[in-house]
Enzyme design. Structure first.
Site, PDB file in Angstrom:
ATOM      1  N   SER A   1      -5.296   7.400  -2.970  1.00 34.99           N
ATOM      2  CA  SER A   1      -6.101   8.065  -1.994  1.00 34.99           C
ATOM      3  C   SER A   1      -5.747   9.290  -1.427  1.00 34.99           C
ATOM      4  CB  SER A   1      -5.810   6.963  -0.546  1.00 34.99           C
ATOM      5  OG  SER A   1      -6.158   5.657  -1.017  1.00 34.99           O
TER       6      SER A   1
ATOM      7  N   PRO B   1       4.360   6.378  -7.980  1.00 30.80           N
ATOM      8  CA  PRO B   1       4.199   5.363  -8.681  1.00 30.80           C
ATOM      9  C   PRO B   1       2.887   4.564  -8.402  1.00 30.80           C
ATOM     10  CG  PRO B   1       6.165   4.868  -7.704  1.00 30.80           C
ATOM     11  CD  PRO B   1       5.647   6.454  -7.262  1.00 30.80           C
TER      12      PRO B   1
ATOM     13  N   LYS C   1       2.562   8.141   1.045  1.00 31.68           N
ATOM     14  CA  LYS C   1       2.645   7.687   2.596  1.00 31.68           C
ATOM     15  C   LYS C   1       3.526   6.532   2.563  1.00 31.68           C
ATOM     16  CE  LYS C   1      -0.371   3.903   2.457  1.00 31.68           C
ATOM     17  NZ  LYS C   1       0.270   2.768   2.381  1.00 31.68           N
TER      18      LYS C   1
ATOM     19  N   ASP D   1      -7.520   4.570   3.227  1.00 33.34           N
ATOM     20  CA  ASP D   1      -6.528   5.281   3.455  1.00 33.34           C
ATOM     21  C   ASP D   1      -6.828   6.931   3.133  1.00 33.34           C
ATOM     22  OD1 ASP D   1      -5.099   2.915   3.720  1.00 33.34           O
ATOM     23  OD2 ASP D   1      -4.005   3.218   1.940  1.00 33.34           O
TER      24      ASP D   1
ATOM     25  N   ALA E   1       2.097   0.565  -5.738  1.00 34.71           N
ATOM     26  CA  ALA E   1       3.252   0.569  -4.906  1.00 34.71           C
ATOM     27  C   ALA E   1       2.916   0.729  -3.526  1.00 34.71           C
ATOM     28  CB  ALA E   1       3.769   2.048  -5.218  1.00 34.71           C
ATOM     29  N   GLY E   2       1.903   0.939  -2.941  1.00 32.79           N
ATOM     30  CA  GLY E   2       1.571   0.926  -1.561  1.00 32.79           C
ATOM     31  C   GLY E   2       1.962   2.214  -0.956  1.00 32.79           C
TER      32      GLY E   2
END
Ligand code: C5P
Length: 283
Positions: free
Chosen positions: A101, A92, A10, A134, A95-96
Site C-alpha cells: 500500500s 517484508p 506502518k 491502507d 507482515a502487516g
C-alpha cells in the site's frame, strides 16, 4: 525527469475491529503510524514503461499495487506518459506493515509531482482507496486514526517519537485469511477518545484485535510474542494482520539475537507538501 522517494512501512498502535460489513470488509478503528523502515523507489519519466525490483519474490505484473497505481493515475488524469519504476524492497511482505500500500501511495505522489500536480491530495487519496484500504493513510502526514475499511483518515498530530524493533518470522499471513478467522464477539470495545488520549498523555494502551485470529492460525506467533515480551520491552504487539511484531523501547538491545527478520526503526512523519524523508540520525 526523475524522483527517488522512500516508501515507509506502518504499524498499528491500536486496532479495534468493530463489525463485519455486507461487502465482506470489516469496519475498524486503528491508530496508524508510519515508521522509518522503508523501501526506495525511483520514478523516471522515460520512453517506455518498465518496472524492476530488487526482490525477485514480488510480482511485476498487474497484481502489484505499484502497477495498479500507475494505471489508475493514467486513467484518471488522461495524461500520456511512460515511466520507469525501480524498487529496492526492504519491507517484508505478508507482515502487516503495509508495504504494498505504501508503494502504491508513493507512486501516486511521485507521478503527481513529476507531472506538475494535476491532482489534489484528496483526489490521490480517493484513487488510493480503490487500490487498497491502507493506501490513503500513506498519503497522510504519518499519524492518523483510520476508520471504515481503513480508508477514512483523520489526521492526528505527530506522537512523541519512539524507537522500536520490527521482528518477523519466516512465514507470513494473508490479510483476508486473518479477517476470516476473527470472532467479532471477542473484539475490544474501547472508548476511542480515551485510547487516543492515552498515546498523547504518555500511558499508551496498545492492542490489536487481529492478534487472536492470527495466533489461532499460527500458534507459534503467540510463542514469539511471549519470547519478545520476556526481554522487558514496554510493548510488544503484532502489526495489522501480522506476522510482524513491533517492540517499543529504546534501551533494550536485541540486535544480536537470531530472528528471521529484525530491523530497528523509529516513528516517522512527513511535512505538509513534502514526502517522507529519512534524516541521517534515524535508522
Ligand atoms: O483493501 P485490501 O485489498 O487491503 O484488503 C484485503 C482484504 O482484507 C479484503 O479483501 C478483506 O478480505 C480484508 N479486509 C477486511 N477489512 C478491512 C480491510 C481488509 O476484511 N478493513
Amino acid at each position: 525527469m526523475s524522483l527517488s522517494l522512500i516508501s515507509p512501512a506502518k504499524i498499528n498502535l491500536f486496532l479495534q475491529v468493530e463489525k463485519k460489513r455486507p461487502d465482506g470488509y470489516h469496519d475498524l478503528a486503528s491508530l496508524f503510524q508510519t515508521i522509518s523502515l522503508h523501501d526506495k523507489i525511483s520514478i523516471t519519466l522515460s520512453e517506455k514503461d518498465t518496472f524492476t525490483s530488487s526482490d525477485p519474490n514480488i510480482p511485476l505484473d498487474g497484481s502489484n499495487l505499484i502497477i495498479k497505481a500507475r494505471e489508475a493515475f493514467r486513467n484518471i488524469t488522461g495524461l500520456k506518459f511512460n515511466v520507469s519504476i525501480a524498487i529496492q524492497k526492504n519491507i517484508p511482505i505478508e507482515a502487516g506493515l503495509g508495504g504494498g500500500s505504501s508503494n502504491a501511495a508513493t507512486i501516486l505522489f511521485g507521478l503527481n509531482n513529476l507531472l506538475l500536480n494535476p491532482l489534489t491530495l484528496n483526489e490521490l487519496q480517493e484513487i488510493g482507496s480503490k487500490i487498497g484500504s491502507d493506501v490513503p493513510f500513506f498519503l497522510s502526514e504519518g499519524t492518523a486514526l483510520c476508520r471504515g475499511r481503513g480508508e477514512l483518515i483523520e489526521e492526528l498530530k505527530p506522537l512523541k517519537p519512539e524507537s522500536l524493533y520490527i521482528v518477523k518470522p519466516a512465514y507470513g499471513l494473508k490479510t483476508p485469511l486473518v479477517f476470516q478467522n476473527l470472532d467479532i464477539e471477542t473484539c475490544t470495545k474501547c472508548d476511542l477518545n480515551e485510547v487516543i488520549r492515552s498515546f498523547y498523555e504518555g500511558h499508551p494502551i496498545y492492542f490489536n484485535d487481529l492478534e487472536k485470529p492470527a495466533f489461532k492460525l499460527r500458534p507459534e506467533l503467540e510463542t514469539l510474542k511471549n519470547s519478545l515480551k520476556s526481554y522487558g520491552f514496554e510493548a510488544v504487539l503484532m502489526s495489522g494482520s501480522g506476522t510482524s511484531f513491533f517492540c517499543i523501547n529504546d534501551t533494550i538491545n536485541i540486535d544480536n539475537h537470531d530472528f528471521t527478520f529484525i530491523s530497528r526503526a523509529s516513528f516517522l512523519n512527513r511535512k505538509k507538501k513534502k514526502w517522507y524523508e529519512i534524516e541521517k540520525m534515524l535508522h
